[in-house]
Enzyme design. Sequence first.
Site: not given
Ligand code: F6P
Length: 472
Positions: A155, A362
Amino acid sequence: MRLIIVSNRVALPDARKTFAGGLTVAVKAALRDRAGVWFGWSGEISEHPTATPRYLERGRVGYAVIDLSEADYQEYYNGFANRALWPVLHYRVDLQEYSRADQSGYMRVNSHFADQLDKIIEEDDVVWVHDYHLMPLARELRARGRTNPIGFFLHIPCAPPDILQTLPNHEEILGSLVHYDLVGFQTENDRDNFGRYLILQGARQGRGETYALDGRQTRLGAFPVGIETAVYARVARNAARSRFVREIVDSLNGQKLVFGVDRLDYSKGILHRLNAFDRFLELNPDWRQRVTFLQVTPKSREEIHEYAAIGDEVSTLIGKINGRFGEAAWTPVRYVNRSYSRTALAGVYRAADVALVTPLRDGMNLVAKEFVAAQDPEDPGVLILSQFAGAAAELDGALIINPHEVEAVAAAIKQALEMPRDERRERHAPMLAHLMDHDVENWSDSFLSALGETRQRPGLMEGLRAMFGVSA
Ligand code: F6P
């Protein structure tokens, strides 16, 4: 046949907490019309994690979650995933904090995930693993004899090979992606970066983005993640009439609204956009007291030093801007450290005149897509979008900026606020049409059918086998 989705976090159906980030949105949508299981971390830390996953079912979807121990959480999540992989994949080698203990914690949790998944997976299941937390998972599952189709989607961005190679033991982590049948990226640029990395590791490239390395073959692809465009547009229309949005609009007393929403993360360029807004107010005194910038920023990964530091810097800068330009009855920047539901945000997007989306790097940035979908097509707002967001490859009706150039972003804010309605409509309509055609359903369908193809073309597989001498 079921779809087994695996990701670090799982958005449990009854959870009250809203997770920020595009992954949750995309995975929820991918499971909407499919029978499947979503497996991952419960979000809980426990000193005595249970031996089997906790399981609950809603309709055709099951949710299987496991707890992490404190050491897992520190080494795997805060440590290797977010102190090493996250900065490196976002081109921030300078912020990388590698440690061997963290790497072994990361491997340990991946192996633990594989043990638990092994109890759930059936022979004809398709497994789809999401994001950088779980890169070695396919290798772990293969080691347990699993021959199911297994796909991976990253992602977040994928940096060029020179940068990837700064990660100690990168071969073991990034190289393990060849154990997936298909590895998906947000953009062609990300895919090509990884392809070049594999070649430098000694992979041989076949036809159709296929690579063979260490007796494995994998296919790479670009699958830009989408949103539920039609649903989101409808939600935004209704949400714009909600009390929450009306109160915001009323509080503006006719001023224009510039809006930003991001997790509090150094990759999001929040300081850059604030500096640009500061410069905009400096250069355009006639706009003072006629515009408010609302920045919504849920806190994120607070135990990591860089995240706490960016939080302090953002608060300090906002204080300076408000002190410099504010009046007793006008606050130039409103700053909110909390997350709102997607529905509430949809209404604010629709009410906003301008969205400022300025990441330094991003993967995609779904805020940009949601802002476009939420607009009134007859009187749309203007999107200012960093060229370094994956979304910039698709949303060419936005004002595309380099967030490092303060003057240019300040000029774009002025241009956006003063843009005639005809031009706003001309820019918005093709972007909305694109998002309607390339929505999240289209994303999951194209990934899953490409994953299916990696198995359904025996002729091609034979050919590759002959060409590379690899095992299937
Ligand atoms: O989109 C990248 C990401 O790391 C996702 O895997 C995740 O849902 C989001 O950002 C939020 O990050 P975290 O799970 O570390 O709060």
